[in-house]
Design a protein around this motif. Structure first.
Motif, mmCIF file in Angstrom:
data_model
loop_
_atom_site.group_PDB
_atom_site.id
_atom_site.type_symbol
_atom_site.label_atom_id
_atom_site.label_comp_id
_atom_site.label_asym_id
_atom_site.label_seq_id
_atom_site.Cartn_x
_atom_site.Cartn_y
_atom_site.Cartn_z
ATOM 1 N N ILE B 275 37.688 13.477 -9.757
ATOM 2 C CA ILE B 275 37.922 14.165 -11.035
ATOM 3 C C ILE B 275 36.658 14.021 -11.869
ATOM 4 C CG2 ILE B 275 39.362 14.203 -13.106
ATOM 5 C CD1 ILE B 275 41.630 13.085 -11.311
ATOM 6 N N LYS B 276 36.194 15.165 -12.375
ATOM 7 C CA LYS B 276 34.884 15.172 -13.041
ATOM 8 C C LYS B 276 34.962 16.001 -14.310
ATOM 9 C CE LYS B 276 33.165 17.055 -9.335
ATOM 10 N NZ LYS B 276 32.340 17.598 -8.256
ATOM 11 N N ARG B 285 28.779 16.678 -16.327
ATOM 12 C CA ARG B 285 28.679 15.649 -17.368
ATOM 13 C C ARG B 285 28.918 14.248 -16.818
ATOM 14 N NH1 ARG B 285 26.322 18.528 -21.255
ATOM 15 N NH2 ARG B 285 27.681 19.680 -22.662
ATOM 16 N N SER B 286 30.065 14.068 -16.188
ATOM 17 C CA SER B 286 30.402 12.697 -15.778
ATOM 18 C C SER B 286 31.560 12.717 -14.786
ATOM 19 C CB SER B 286 30.803 11.868 -17.000
ATOM 20 O OG SER B 286 31.934 12.448 -17.623
ATOM 21 N N VAL B 287 31.858 11.532 -14.274
ATOM 22 C CA VAL B 287 32.982 11.369 -13.352
ATOM 23 C C VAL B 287 34.101 10.627 -14.084
ATOM 24 C CG1 VAL B 287 33.736 10.307 -11.196
ATOM 25 C CG2 VAL B 287 31.465 11.343 -11.356
ATOM 26 N N VAL B 288 35.291 11.142 -13.935
ATOM 27 C CA VAL B 288 36.463 10.451 -14.493
ATOM 28 C C VAL B 288 36.957 9.423 -13.480
ATOM 29 C CG1 VAL B 288 38.824 10.737 -15.351
ATOM 30 C CG2 VAL B 288 37.096 12.507 -15.800
ATOM 31 N N ALA B 289 37.126 9.857 -12.247
ATOM 32 C CA ALA B 289 37.612 8.938 -11.205
ATOM 33 C C ALA B 289 37.197 9.470 -9.850
ATOM 34 C CB ALA B 289 39.125 8.802 -11.273
ATOM 35 N N GLY B 290 36.787 8.560 -8.982
ATOM 36 C CA GLY B 290 36.474 8.896 -7.599
ATOM 37 C C GLY B 290 37.662 8.563 -6.716
ATOM 38 N N PRO B 291 37.503 8.738 -5.407
ATOM 39 C CA PRO B 291 38.640 8.508 -4.498
ATOM 40 C C PRO B 291 39.258 7.124 -4.625
ATOM 41 C CG PRO B 291 36.815 9.540 -3.335
ATOM 42 C CD PRO B 291 36.310 9.205 -4.689
ATOM 43 N N SER B 292 38.419 6.092 -4.701
ATOM 44 C CA SER B 292 38.985 4.734 -4.734
ATOM 45 C C SER B 292 39.757 4.491 -6.015
ATOM 46 C CB SER B 292 37.885 3.694 -4.553
ATOM 47 O OG SER B 292 36.988 3.746 -5.634
ATOM 48 N N MET B 293 39.262 5.017 -7.154
ATOM 49 C CA MET B 293 39.991 4.836 -8.419
ATOM 50 C C MET B 293 41.324 5.570 -8.387
ATOM 51 S SD MET B 293 36.848 5.244 -11.100
ATOM 52 C CE MET B 293 37.795 5.096 -12.616
ATOM 53 N N LEU B 294 41.393 6.615 -7.558
ATOM 54 C CA LEU B 294 42.648 7.373 -7.454
ATOM 55 C C LEU B 294 43.570 6.795 -6.383
ATOM 56 C CD1 LEU B 294 41.045 10.918 -7.776
ATOM 57 C CD2 LEU B 294 42.541 9.811 -9.449
ATOM 58 N N GLY B 295 43.163 5.671 -5.809
ATOM 59 C CA GLY B 295 44.034 4.981 -4.856
ATOM 60 C C GLY B 295 43.989 5.564 -3.458
ATOM 61 N N VAL B 296 42.927 6.297 -3.149
ATOM 62 C CA VAL B 296 42.795 6.879 -1.811
ATOM 63 C C VAL B 296 41.760 6.062 -1.039
ATOM 64 C CG1 VAL B 296 42.161 8.940 -0.500
ATOM 65 C CG2 VAL B 296 43.387 9.166 -2.668
ATOM 66 N N ALA B 297 42.196 5.431 0.045
ATOM 67 C CA ALA B 297 41.284 4.603 0.835
ATOM 68 C C ALA B 297 40.365 5.493 1.662
ATOM 69 C CB ALA B 297 42.080 3.688 1.753
ATOM 70 N N GLN B 298 39.198 4.975 1.990
ATOM 71 C CA GLN B 298 38.266 5.776 2.782
ATOM 72 C C GLN B 298 38.873 6.138 4.136
ATOM 73 O OE1 GLN B 298 34.224 4.349 2.706
ATOM 74 N NE2 GLN B 298 33.715 5.425 4.593
ATOM 75 N N SER B 299 39.673 5.221 4.692
ATOM 76 C CA SER B 299 40.292 5.491 5.993
ATOM 77 C C SER B 299 41.324 6.613 5.914
ATOM 78 C CB SER B 299 40.958 4.225 6.526
ATOM 79 O OG SER B 299 41.953 3.789 5.611
ATOM 80 N N GLU B 300 41.772 6.936 4.717
ATOM 81 C CA GLU B 300 42.759 8.008 4.574
ATOM 82 C C GLU B 300 42.115 9.387 4.582
ATOM 83 O OE1 GLU B 300 46.385 7.213 1.916
ATOM 84 O OE2 GLU B 300 44.746 6.197 0.898
ATOM 85 N N LEU B 301 40.817 9.453 4.311
ATOM 86 C CA LEU B 301 40.161 10.757 4.247
ATOM 87 C C LEU B 301 40.219 11.408 5.627
ATOM 88 C CD1 LEU B 301 37.007 9.971 2.065
ATOM 89 C CD2 LEU B 301 39.245 10.796 1.328
ATOM 90 N N GLY B 302 40.754 12.594 5.687
ATOM 91 C CA GLY B 302 40.850 13.303 6.957
ATOM 92 C C GLY B 302 42.041 12.907 7.795
ATOM 93 N N ASP B 303 42.882 12.025 7.290
ATOM 94 C CA ASP B 303 44.104 11.692 8.027
ATOM 95 C C ASP B 303 45.017 12.922 7.999
ATOM 96 O OD1 ASP B 303 46.625 10.780 8.841
ATOM 97 O OD2 ASP B 303 46.209 8.759 8.127
#
Lengths: 216, 379
Positions: B275-276, B285-303
């Motif tokens: 979210i930006k 301008r800036s980032v509000v939250a990246g994947p980890s802040m949104l509770g999405v683990a890197q291992s979940e990407l593409g699951d």
């Protein structure tokens, strides 16, 4: 010797006939059960809603070339120019079709231009089944967006082992037994789309539903 | 010694058995085949998963649990009340997270929008459900139900202006403009008008009212946001495709967006959830939250499993500039506020006073933001 029971010829033959009868009944029963089992033989298949795309399908099948292949659900595909199942992350930016910018290690995804509208190009992505090794790299890439690519056991290749080696290695219990008369599965989302279409008299959608295992 | 001589055979057998056991354990636990498969067929998402912490200017300050099994859309109404569409209802919460009401709908709602203070009926609730729009007064009483021209519609978003209601139909890739009586006034993106305007590869197709009577539309397949007059004339379009943080990722993003009080645009992407904030004209301008802040683990990407596909976060904003993120997996609203801790290396641009005269929307932003102590004030 006196205590031993004597068996006369008639008794011996009668006992023999009984044993033969029981054996025959057993053989017949086994034969019929076997035929029945053959008629309703189950097949191995992947539940696409449980598959995590681990890559084991490419390496654990007893066949030299895995029986698991990628399939495309065109009703879920966006026909995108920037397909995350086709390109690597770097390839998404460059959209270079050099091998290192493509996700598929065997170039089994065929990208075909469909049309250009409002300055945007649309492409169809089909799978070259002979080249596909079932590694699921494209499945994982596509899952980032629409998730229209998924794996299935190709029944014309699978030798239907009693204990499927991939099922044993599957980390998410995605391998299931399905009836041999409907040996393929749709993703649940795709099934919903197809049912919606079938409800609106889409014969192709209804035909597809009739051909796949449709239990929830 | 005598013992060894007597039991030599048994001891040798035991030693061999233990050795074989250890060797077997070593082979099985190393699982050489599995290691090979893991190493061969993986995608490294680390470059897009990690977000430079200097770019993150927001922090989560609150989380409001929503009493629904399935949440699908969020918006903010007068008095900063939160409206959550899900299940077969719209739940209303105070800005502090107190549940105020539940409005039952006929269909399963996919999106919701509220008339603001300039609307002819402030607080009027518009709900997209199936291929119909259900309209309610603020007290939950039903005003009516509107139909859309195509019954194959997928209503993805609604935006309410003072005298107009816009509805985004993802199936037909058009934006419908209704008057307040529910009469269709015009259609933006009709194929008859020289080809398709919007490229909508899936069901995400968001719209929002901008400043000065303009309508922002996400054109996800083109990976940009476009600004139209209410009559459908395009004025501005921006957005660059790419994996870099200031671009829109994948085939089709942003999935959702919302407009901050000053006109800045908050975007939410799927695939690599992030979210930006951008200016109204597309400057990152800036980032509000990246994947980890949104509770999405890197291992979940593409699951490929459905639960990971649900990690698409609708966003809304309130009058205080808070960003409200609807988390469909946690069934909650996560509230993000600007962190007032000064960051280094971001390079805030000093505000040029002449800019406000040229861009009325930005003047509005500046005027409003003066009321709140944000990093903008240090420009």
């Amino acid at each position: 010797m006196n205590g031993e029971k004597q068996t006369d010829r008639r008794g011996f033959l009668a006992d023999g006939a009984r044993v033969a009868g029981v054996v025959s009944a057993g053989v017949l029963g086994g034969f019929l059960a076997g035929r029945r089992g053959q008629a309703e033989e189950n097949r191995w298949q992947i539940d696409p809603d449980k598959c995590v795309g681990c890559g084991n399908c490419a390496t654990h099948c007893v066949l030299d070339e895995s029986a698991v292949k990628c399939v495309q659900c065109f009703d879920m595909c966006g026909f995108c120019n920037r397909c995350t199942g086709y390109y690597t992350l770097d390839g998404l930016d460059s959209r270079d079709t050099a091998a290192e910018d493509l996700l598929c290690p065997t170039e089994a995804i065929i990208r075909t231009f469909v049309e250009g509208k409002a300055g945007q190009n649309f492409y169809e992505y089909t799978i070259d089944t002979d080249a596909c090794i079932g590694c699921a790299l494209c499945v994982k890439g596509c899952a980032l967006m629409n998730g229209s690519l998924y794996l299935q056991v190709m029944q014309d290749r699978c030798v239907n082992c009693n204990e499927c080696a991939i099922a044993v290695a599957c980390p998410s219990d995605a391998f299931v037994n399905v009836s041999s008369d409907k040996p393929y599965r749709l993703k649940r989302v795709a099934l919903g789309v197809m049912r919606q279409k079938a409800g609106k008299a889409d014969k192709a959608a209804q035909k597809l539903i009739d051909q796949v295992q449709a239990d929830e | 010694m005598r013992f060894l001589n007597e039991h030599r055979g048994m001891l040798v057998t035991a030693v061999i058995a233990i050795a074989v056991g250890i060797a077997s354990y070593a082979v099985v636990s190393s699982d050489p085949l599995a290691q090979r498969s893991r190493g061969s067929f993986t995608i490294d998402y680390s470059s897009v998963y990690e977000v430079d912490s200097d770019l993150i200017q927001f922090r989560q300050t609150e989380e409001i649990k929503v009493q629904m099994d399935e949440v699908r859309g969020i918006c903010v109404g007068p008095a900063d009340k939160l409206y959550i569409a899900g299940d077969q209802a719209v739940a209303v919460y105070s800005q502090d997270g107190v549940e105020l009401a539940t409005i039952r709908t006929d269909g399963e709602p996919s999106c919701v929008a509220i008339g603001n203070d300039q609307h002819v009926s402030p607080g009027r609730i518009y709900v997209g459900a199936g291929d119909r729009i259900e309209v309610f007064e603020p007290d939950g009483s039903r005003v009516g139900t509107w139909s859309v021209p195509d019954d194959n519609a997928i209503l993805a978003s609604i935006a309410v202006a003072a005298n107009d209601v816009f509805v985004a139909d993802a199936a037909n890739r058009v934006v419908l403009r209704f008057d307040l009586a529910g009469k269709l006034v015009s259609v933006i993106g009709k194929p008859d008008d020289g080809g398709r305007t919007f490229n909508v590869p899936n069901t995400y197709f968001d719209i929002a009212i901008g400043s000065e009577g303009r309508l922002h539309v996400a054109n996800p397949g083109a990976l940009r946001i476009e600004t139209y007059t209410f009559d459908g004339a395009m004025e501005v379009r921006w957005g660059e495709p790419g994996a870099a943080i200031d671009r829109f990722f994948g085939c089709c993003n942003p999935s959702y967006f919302a407009v901050l009080p000053g006109g800045e645009i908050v975007t939410s992407e799927k695939g690599i959830p992030r979210i930006k904030v951008y200016s109204e004209f597309g400057e990152f301008r800036s980032v509000v939250a990246g994947p980890s802040m949104l509770g999405v683990a890197q291992s979940e990407l593409g699951d490929p499993r459905a639960v990971q596909a649900e990690a698409v976060f609708d966003v809304a904003t309130d009058s205080r500039g808070r960003i409200l993120v609807l988390d469909p997996r946690r069934k909650s609203v996560r509230v993000f506020e600007r962190s007032i801790v000064e960051k280094s290396g971001i390079g805030f641009q000093p505000v040029n006073p002449e800019m406000w005269d040229r861009l009325p929307a930005c003047r509005l932003a500046h005027d409003r933001l003066e009321a709140y102590p944000t990093v903008w004030d240090r420009g």
